[in-house]
Design an enzyme around this catalytic site. Sequence first.
Site, PDB file in Angstrom:
ATOM      1  N   LYS A 159      45.721  35.750  44.186  1.00 42.39           N
ATOM      2  CA  LYS A 159      44.945  34.548  44.210  1.00 42.39           C
ATOM      3  C   LYS A 159      44.188  33.984  45.255  1.00 42.39           C
ATOM      4  CE  LYS A 159      43.579  30.374  42.808  1.00 42.39           C
ATOM      5  NZ  LYS A 159      42.619  30.326  41.720  1.00 42.39           N
ATOM      6  N   LEU A 209      41.889  26.174  43.192  1.00 39.43           N
ATOM      7  CA  LEU A 209      42.437  26.661  44.176  1.00 39.43           C
ATOM      8  C   LEU A 209      43.850  26.619  44.844  1.00 39.43           C
ATOM      9  CD1 LEU A 209      39.425  27.170  46.570  1.00 39.43           C
ATOM     10  CD2 LEU A 209      40.796  29.207  45.645  1.00 39.43           C
ATOM     11  N   CYS A 255      33.184  29.643  44.982  1.00 39.36           N
ATOM     12  CA  CYS A 255      33.986  28.260  45.062  1.00 39.36           C
ATOM     13  C   CYS A 255      33.117  27.285  45.427  1.00 39.36           C
ATOM     14  CB  CYS A 255      34.952  28.804  46.267  1.00 39.36           C
ATOM     15  SG  CYS A 255      34.012  29.225  47.774  1.00 39.36           S
ATOM     16  N   GLY A 306      35.403  39.816  32.897  1.00 40.60           N
ATOM     17  CA  GLY A 306      35.100  38.809  31.814  1.00 40.60           C
ATOM     18  C   GLY A 306      34.899  39.427  30.553  1.00 40.60           C
TER      19      GLY A 306
HETATM   20  O1  LIG Z   1      39.837  26.800  40.025  1.00 41.74           O
HETATM   21  C1  LIG Z   1      40.061  27.750  40.766  1.00 41.74           C
HETATM   22  O2  LIG Z   1      41.049  27.946  41.299  1.00 41.74           O
HETATM   23  C2  LIG Z   1      39.160  28.784  40.282  1.00 41.74           C
HETATM   24  N1  LIG Z   1      38.634  28.921  39.081  1.00 41.74           N
HETATM   25  C3  LIG Z   1      37.960  29.878  38.700  1.00 41.74           C
HETATM   26  O3  LIG Z   1      37.577  30.029  37.357  1.00 41.74           O
HETATM   27  N2  LIG Z   1      37.448  30.859  39.549  1.00 41.74           N
HETATM   28  C4  LIG Z   1      37.603  30.688  40.781  1.00 41.74           C
HETATM   29  O4  LIG Z   1      37.020  31.438  41.600  1.00 41.74           O
HETATM   30  C5  LIG Z   1      38.502  29.824  40.975  1.00 41.74           C
HETATM   31 CL1  LIG Z   1      38.943  29.454  42.793  1.00 41.74          CL
END
Ligand SMILES: O=C(O)c1[nH]c(=O)[nH]c(=O)c1Cl
Length: 312
Positions: A44, A72, A130, A249
């Site tokens: 993650k 995140l 991000c 994807g």
């Molecule tokens: O909400 C998230 O943690 C998130 N969710 C995503 O779909 N892509 C990302 O790069 C991240 Cl950082």
Amino acid sequence: ISTETTLAGIHFDNCLMNAAGVYCYDADELNQIQKSAAGTFVTKSATVVPRAGNPEPRYLSTPWGSINSMGLPNKGLPYYLDYVSQQQTLFPEKRYFQSITGFNIDEDEALLKQITDSDFNGLVELNLSCPNVPGKPQTGYDFETVEQILTRVFEVYEGPLGVKLPPYFDIVHFDQMAAILNQFPLAFINSVNSIGNGLTIDAATERVSIKPKHGFGGIGGDYIKPTALANVHTFYQRLKPEIQIIGTGGVKSGQDVFEHLLCGASMVQVGTALHKEGPQIFDRLTAELQTIMQQKGYNKIADFKGKLKYLD
Ligand SMILES: O=C(O)c1[nH]c(=O)[nH]c(=O)c1Cl
């Protein structure tokens, strides 16, 4: 029939792995990917300090994919560096991916310095999709900032590093991003992250599906495969050959994997479908890909990688 691949001069027994964010939050989830047929794992995205992430519900699987605004949530970089260090000792010949994301360029630098000071021997995936400074688009859509970040990154970090990119939809944006990326000694790009700020709703309750951001979230799954393939292939056409491509994807079958490879990917990540099916999906995807390769007379990925044909 081999589904092995090489990325940044590193050999992986299988071209399949998880997408950052899915089955990679903690040791328990990462162990499951480690034990699966995946060729490696990515953690993650780690931030400077651990994060709880957004209030739940923050993820929803839908018939055609998923929506998420996780925010995140992660254990912080030291946790993942410790975990990967253990795995490196157990499996000295394997290489892993560490995803990171800072909320500004100084945080990116701090994260990379932490990695440099550790015994990490794998590849870094810098997540550019991000949240950025409020009032500015996400980093991946702020081209000047991308250029500044990459300039700083390659001043401070010497190991193999790639960037996780959001999807682009305008040919001029592809040209602009490729021109920036080609300036740097990137090992790879990972294309695509979720399609940002989608909305799914429940008509019965007349409510949005997830709590954060009034229900807005990143879209994954079947919905995004055409966009993902276009991004993979467009960057494959435009980037210098030293920058390889990880395709992400809409992958849920061996055919989807084949299509990403045909578009130019050297490695393929699985997110939404992995979330739904679990790590045994890697056995199924590998077998399905091998069947397709056998039917077409291909023995290895190099036989068809990037060889998408046009009608013109
Ligand atoms: O909400 C998230 O943690 C998130 N969710 C995503 O779909 N892509 C990302 O790069 C991240 Cl950082």
